[in-house]
Design an enzyme around this catalytic site. Sequence first.
Site, PDB file in Angstrom:
ATOM      1  N   ASP A  35      42.973  17.308  54.925  1.00  0.00           N
ATOM      2  CA  ASP A  35      41.925  16.389  54.457  1.00  0.00           C
ATOM      3  C   ASP A  35      40.586  16.913  54.973  1.00  0.00           C
ATOM      4  O   ASP A  35      40.345  16.940  56.182  1.00  0.00           O
ATOM      5  CB  ASP A  35      42.200  14.976  54.978  1.00  0.00           C
ATOM      6  CG  ASP A  35      41.252  13.947  54.384  1.00  0.00           C
ATOM      7  OD1 ASP A  35      40.863  14.106  53.204  1.00  0.00           O
ATOM      8  OD2 ASP A  35      40.893  12.987  55.092  1.00  0.00           O
ATOM      9  N   GLU A  60      36.771  17.943  60.298  1.00  0.00           N
ATOM     10  CA  GLU A  60      35.545  17.137  60.285  1.00  0.00           C
ATOM     11  C   GLU A  60      34.465  17.833  61.108  1.00  0.00           C
ATOM     12  O   GLU A  60      34.738  18.380  62.164  1.00  0.00           O
ATOM     13  CB  GLU A  60      35.874  15.729  60.849  1.00  0.00           C
ATOM     14  CG  GLU A  60      34.694  14.850  61.164  1.00  0.00           C
ATOM     15  CD  GLU A  60      33.745  14.637  59.983  1.00  0.00           C
ATOM     16  OE1 GLU A  60      34.191  14.327  58.882  1.00  0.00           O
ATOM     17  OE2 GLU A  60      32.519  14.780  60.197  1.00  0.00           O
ATOM     18  N   ASP A 113      29.955  14.416  51.231  1.00  0.00           N
ATOM     19  CA  ASP A 113      28.525  14.071  51.227  1.00  0.00           C
ATOM     20  C   ASP A 113      27.873  14.600  49.954  1.00  0.00           C
ATOM     21  O   ASP A 113      28.032  15.768  49.607  1.00  0.00           O
ATOM     22  CB  ASP A 113      27.837  14.689  52.444  1.00  0.00           C
ATOM     23  CG  ASP A 113      28.395  14.117  53.737  1.00  0.00           C
ATOM     24  OD1 ASP A 113      28.881  12.969  53.713  1.00  0.00           O
ATOM     25  OD2 ASP A 113      28.358  14.815  54.762  1.00  0.00           O
TER      26      ASP A 113
HETATM   27  C1  LIG Z   1      30.970  10.294  53.183  1.00  0.00           C
HETATM   28  S1  LIG Z   1      31.991  10.836  54.468  1.00  0.00           S
HETATM   29  C2  LIG Z   1      33.619  10.459  53.824  1.00  0.00           C
HETATM   30  C3  LIG Z   1      34.639  10.329  54.905  1.00  0.00           C
HETATM   31  C4  LIG Z   1      36.091  10.095  54.450  1.00  0.00           C
HETATM   32  N1  LIG Z   1      36.614  11.239  53.722  1.00  0.00           N
HETATM   33  C5  LIG Z   1      36.224   8.859  53.599  1.00  0.00           C
HETATM   34  O1  LIG Z   1      36.538   8.957  52.417  1.00  0.00           O
HETATM   35  O2  LIG Z   1      36.033   7.766  54.179  1.00  0.00           O
HETATM   36  C6  LIG Z   1      31.948  12.629  54.342  1.00  0.00           C
HETATM   37  C7  LIG Z   1      32.453  13.305  55.604  1.00  0.00           C
HETATM   38  O3  LIG Z   1      32.493  14.715  55.423  1.00  0.00           O
HETATM   39  C8  LIG Z   1      32.037  15.354  56.618  1.00  0.00           C
HETATM   40  N2  LIG Z   1      31.588  16.705  56.270  1.00  0.00           N
HETATM   41  C9  LIG Z   1      30.493  17.031  55.536  1.00  0.00           C
HETATM   42  N3  LIG Z   1      30.370  18.369  55.399  1.00  0.00           N
HETATM   43  C10 LIG Z   1      31.439  18.918  56.054  1.00  0.00           C
HETATM   44  C11 LIG Z   1      31.881  20.262  56.271  1.00  0.00           C
HETATM   45  N4  LIG Z   1      31.221  21.303  55.755  1.00  0.00           N
HETATM   46  N5  LIG Z   1      33.008  20.453  56.991  1.00  0.00           N
HETATM   47  C12 LIG Z   1      33.698  19.397  57.511  1.00  0.00           C
HETATM   48  N6  LIG Z   1      33.326  18.094  57.345  1.00  0.00           N
HETATM   49  C13 LIG Z   1      32.215  17.857  56.617  1.00  0.00           C
HETATM   50  C14 LIG Z   1      30.924  14.429  57.088  1.00  0.00           C
HETATM   51  O4  LIG Z   1      30.593  14.607  58.449  1.00  0.00           O
HETATM   52  C15 LIG Z   1      31.538  13.052  56.797  1.00  0.00           C
HETATM   53  O5  LIG Z   1      32.314  12.582  57.883  1.00  0.00           O
END
Ligand SMILES: C[S@@+](CC[C@H](N)C(=O)[O-])C[C@H]1O[C@@H](n2cnc3c(N)ncnc32)[C@H](O)[C@@H]1O
Length: 211
Positions: A35, A60, A113
């Site tokens: 994930d 993450e 994001d």
């Molecule tokens: C809007 S949140 C969604 C979290 C979760 N997947 C949900 O559906 O509730 C997007 C997540 O992706 C992480 N994220 C963004 N760019 C990333 C990257 N390049 N590698 C790992 N995580 C990343 C952000 O820190 C954030 O926690």
Amino acid sequence: MRQHVNPLSRNFDEIERIPSLIEMFDDSKLNLHLDVGCAAGEVLFELALVNTSWNYLGIEIRERLVKTAKVKVQERAFKNLYFVFGNANNIVDNVQGKFIFKNVKSISFNFPDPWFKKRHYKRRIIQPEFINNLSKLLQEGTLIFIKTDVKELFDYMDYTILSNFNFKKIEKKDFNYSESFNPKKFLTNREKYVISNQFDIFESIYIKNCD
Ligand SMILES: C[S@@+](CC[C@H](N)C(=O)[O-])C[C@H]1O[C@@H](n2cnc3c(N)ncnc32)[C@H](O)[C@@H]1O
């Protein structure tokens, strides 16, 4: 807690050591679901508790969330759940992480994001090069699940994945969730929020081609 970090910041150039599958999981031979952008990984805790015939790995980029999730894994003695801190793009690029992909049966990108400004598009996780790298690492038949409430981001991710000829789309109506990583269709935190606000959800499933 900061909601966004810039994945292109040099802070994320180095990634933590990724342990072997044997170190991560009690039974390293189980199907593995990845994930990407799992935040605090709440849905992964639900999944790992119920689906003991799967291993789950969350990636993450916000370190504090990963630290907390790792403590929770230890306290609750989960044997089929692991979290890695770092930029998913760098983890996929990095040679020492590549062994993970031999067991990966599916990957989810849940509500990544959106990075609305055009000059920030390059911060999005799904990029042509990233998909190209994944296509080389994934076994045939591996599934990719994407979900977002941002139509423009969905169109971009869909286009990027399908531009790589190693992936094709699976019609959701033809998909049998009962054998997937998420048979009971547990919702992520963002998904619960989106549903409670009656926003639209755009989602798709892709499969790495079997030649
Ligand atoms: C809007 S949140 C969604 C979290 C979760 N997947 C949900 O559906 O509730 C997007 C997540 O992706 C992480 N994220 C963004 N760019 C990333 C990257 N390049 N590698 C790992 N995580 C990343 C952000 O820190 C954030 O926690």
